[in-house]
Structure formats: C-alpha cells, structure tokens
Design a protein around this motif. Sequence first.
Motif, PDB file in Angstrom:
ATOM      1  N   ARG A   1      44.682  39.958  36.573  1.00 14.02           N
ATOM      2  CA  ARG A   1      43.847  41.074  36.973  1.00 14.02           C
ATOM      3  C   ARG A   1      43.228  40.828  38.345  1.00 14.02           C
ATOM      4  O   ARG A   1      42.764  39.721  38.640  1.00 14.02           O
ATOM      5  CB  ARG A   1      42.736  41.269  35.923  1.00 14.02           C
ATOM      6  CG  ARG A   1      41.947  42.543  36.086  1.00 14.02           C
ATOM      7  CD  ARG A   1      40.979  42.752  34.938  1.00 14.02           C
ATOM      8  NE  ARG A   1      40.090  41.622  34.676  1.00 14.02           N
ATOM      9  CZ  ARG A   1      39.036  41.292  35.430  1.00 14.02           C
ATOM     10  NH1 ARG A   1      38.731  41.992  36.486  1.00 14.02           N
ATOM     11  NH2 ARG A   1      38.290  40.255  35.102  1.00 14.02           N
ATOM     12  N   LEU A   2      43.273  41.865  39.167  1.00 16.33           N
ATOM     13  CA  LEU A   2      42.553  41.905  40.434  1.00 16.33           C
ATOM     14  C   LEU A   2      41.679  43.151  40.344  1.00 16.33           C
ATOM     15  O   LEU A   2      42.206  44.257  40.198  1.00 16.33           O
ATOM     16  CB  LEU A   2      43.512  42.041  41.622  1.00 16.33           C
ATOM     17  CG  LEU A   2      44.513  40.912  41.839  1.00 16.33           C
ATOM     18  CD1 LEU A   2      45.496  41.272  42.934  1.00 16.33           C
ATOM     19  CD2 LEU A   2      43.791  39.608  42.179  1.00 16.33           C
ATOM     20  N   GLU A   3      40.372  42.961  40.398  1.00 16.64           N
ATOM     21  CA  GLU A   3      39.439  44.064  40.155  1.00 16.64           C
ATOM     22  C   GLU A   3      39.760  44.674  38.793  1.00 16.64           C
ATOM     23  O   GLU A   3      39.912  43.953  37.839  1.00 16.64           O
ATOM     24  CB  GLU A   3      39.491  45.095  41.293  1.00 16.64           C
ATOM     25  CG  GLU A   3      39.080  44.536  42.637  1.00 16.64           C
ATOM     26  CD  GLU A   3      37.663  43.963  42.661  1.00 16.64           C
ATOM     27  OE1 GLU A   3      36.781  44.451  41.937  1.00 16.64           O
ATOM     28  OE2 GLU A   3      37.437  43.000  43.403  1.00 16.64           O
ATOM     29  N   ASP A   4      39.953  45.993  38.708  1.00 19.42           N
ATOM     30  CA  ASP A   4      40.227  46.611  37.401  1.00 19.42           C
ATOM     31  C   ASP A   4      41.699  46.968  37.230  1.00 19.42           C
ATOM     32  O   ASP A   4      42.051  47.783  36.396  1.00 19.42           O
ATOM     33  CB  ASP A   4      39.347  47.854  37.210  1.00 19.42           C
ATOM     34  CG  ASP A   4      39.569  48.879  38.299  1.00 19.42           C
ATOM     35  OD1 ASP A   4      40.317  48.585  39.272  1.00 19.42           O
ATOM     36  OD2 ASP A   4      39.006  49.980  38.200  1.00 19.42           O
TER      37      ASP A   4
ATOM     38  N   ASN B   1      44.013  35.389  49.325  1.00 17.07           N
ATOM     39  CA  ASN B   1      43.389  36.443  48.528  1.00 17.07           C
ATOM     40  C   ASN B   1      44.318  37.657  48.538  1.00 17.07           C
ATOM     41  O   ASN B   1      44.375  38.387  49.523  1.00 17.07           O
ATOM     42  CB  ASN B   1      42.025  36.812  49.109  1.00 17.07           C
ATOM     43  CG  ASN B   1      41.271  37.770  48.229  1.00 17.07           C
ATOM     44  OD1 ASN B   1      41.848  38.435  47.375  1.00 17.07           O
ATOM     45  ND2 ASN B   1      39.975  37.856  48.449  1.00 17.07           N
ATOM     46  N   PRO B   2      45.061  37.892  47.448  1.00 18.97           N
ATOM     47  CA  PRO B   2      46.001  39.024  47.426  1.00 18.97           C
ATOM     48  C   PRO B   2      45.307  40.382  47.533  1.00 18.97           C
ATOM     49  O   PRO B   2      45.925  41.361  47.914  1.00 18.97           O
ATOM     50  CB  PRO B   2      46.728  38.879  46.089  1.00 18.97           C
ATOM     51  CG  PRO B   2      45.991  37.866  45.299  1.00 18.97           C
ATOM     52  CD  PRO B   2      45.088  37.125  46.211  1.00 18.97           C
TER      53      PRO B   2
ATOM     54  N   LEU C   1      42.645  46.176  48.322  1.00 20.94           N
ATOM     55  CA  LEU C   1      41.707  46.441  47.232  1.00 20.94           C
ATOM     56  C   LEU C   1      40.289  46.147  47.706  1.00 20.94           C
ATOM     57  O   LEU C   1      40.060  45.198  48.452  1.00 20.94           O
ATOM     58  CB  LEU C   1      42.009  45.541  46.025  1.00 20.94           C
ATOM     59  CG  LEU C   1      43.342  45.745  45.328  1.00 20.94           C
ATOM     60  CD1 LEU C   1      43.492  44.726  44.206  1.00 20.94           C
ATOM     61  CD2 LEU C   1      43.462  47.138  44.764  1.00 20.94           C
ATOM     62  N   ASP C   2      39.349  46.964  47.268  1.00 21.91           N
ATOM     63  CA  ASP C   2      37.940  46.665  47.529  1.00 21.91           C
ATOM     64  C   ASP C   2      37.586  45.435  46.715  1.00 21.91           C
ATOM     65  O   ASP C   2      38.029  45.284  45.582  1.00 21.91           O
ATOM     66  CB  ASP C   2      37.047  47.828  47.089  1.00 21.91           C
ATOM     67  CG  ASP C   2      37.276  49.059  47.953  1.00 21.91           C
ATOM     68  OD1 ASP C   2      37.620  48.890  49.136  1.00 21.91           O
ATOM     69  OD2 ASP C   2      37.107  50.173  47.433  1.00 21.91           O
TER      70      ASP C   2
END
Length: 136
Positions: A14-17, A61-62, A68-69
Amino acid sequence: MSETVGDVQVLEFRLEDRKYCIDIAHVDEIVDKKELTPLPNSDPRVEGVMDLRGTTTTIINPKKVLDLDETETGERVVVLESDGEGNVGWLIDAVTQVVSIDTDDVDESVESGSVRGIVRQDDDFVVWVKPAEINS
C-alpha cells in the motif's frame, strides 16, 4: 478439470490509500525503515541511503514517481533484487499480502511508463508497477 493456479506471484503493498503490486521475483526482502542519510543533489525520488547489514542501500520513494500526495511516511522498505547496480529499496506504507495471479487477468490496456497493468481483485483494483521504471 483442475482449478487454475495463478502463474505469477506478486507482492501487494500500500502507498497511501491505494494498492500496488510487483512480481515477487524482484523482491529480495522486506525490512523496517531505519535511519536514512540524505544524499545532497540527488534525484527527488531518492529519500537517502540506509545501512542494511553492512551494505549501502539506496531508498527510493515510489510515491514521487507515481505522483501521489504524501500524507504519511512509509515505515517499511521492500528491498529489490540487485542487478549489479547497487542495492535499492522502496519506501512503502504497508505490505498487504503475496498472492498468485493469472497473467490473463491483468488488464494491460492501461500500461504506461511505470505501470504494467491493472489486476482486478474483487471490487478493487491493484496497480502492477514495473520496478525498472520506478528505479531509473
């Protein structure tokens, strides 16, 4: 007729949501983030370097590559198989699971620079990313 088993295993994270995945063959290990040393004048996607059992590992950092924010800082690092160019790890928010998927179920019509395709999972979508594109 026997049940078909997915022919590729992917690591879902998961990255953010949002959910993403990469082919498990690219993954060396998953570790907790340790102290990062920033690299002056480095590419914006590079968060810094981390000591991993005596090996300097570049941490990417992908989220910066995927636009992505960033509302949270990842606490896990997916260390990728080295191709001789030095060790690289991705800063992620959470590891979800390892799943087998059938490549016939991957929608590749949305393929772009860093995206291999979309995996439909129940009522959800998982974005399959290409490590080489995120890293370069």
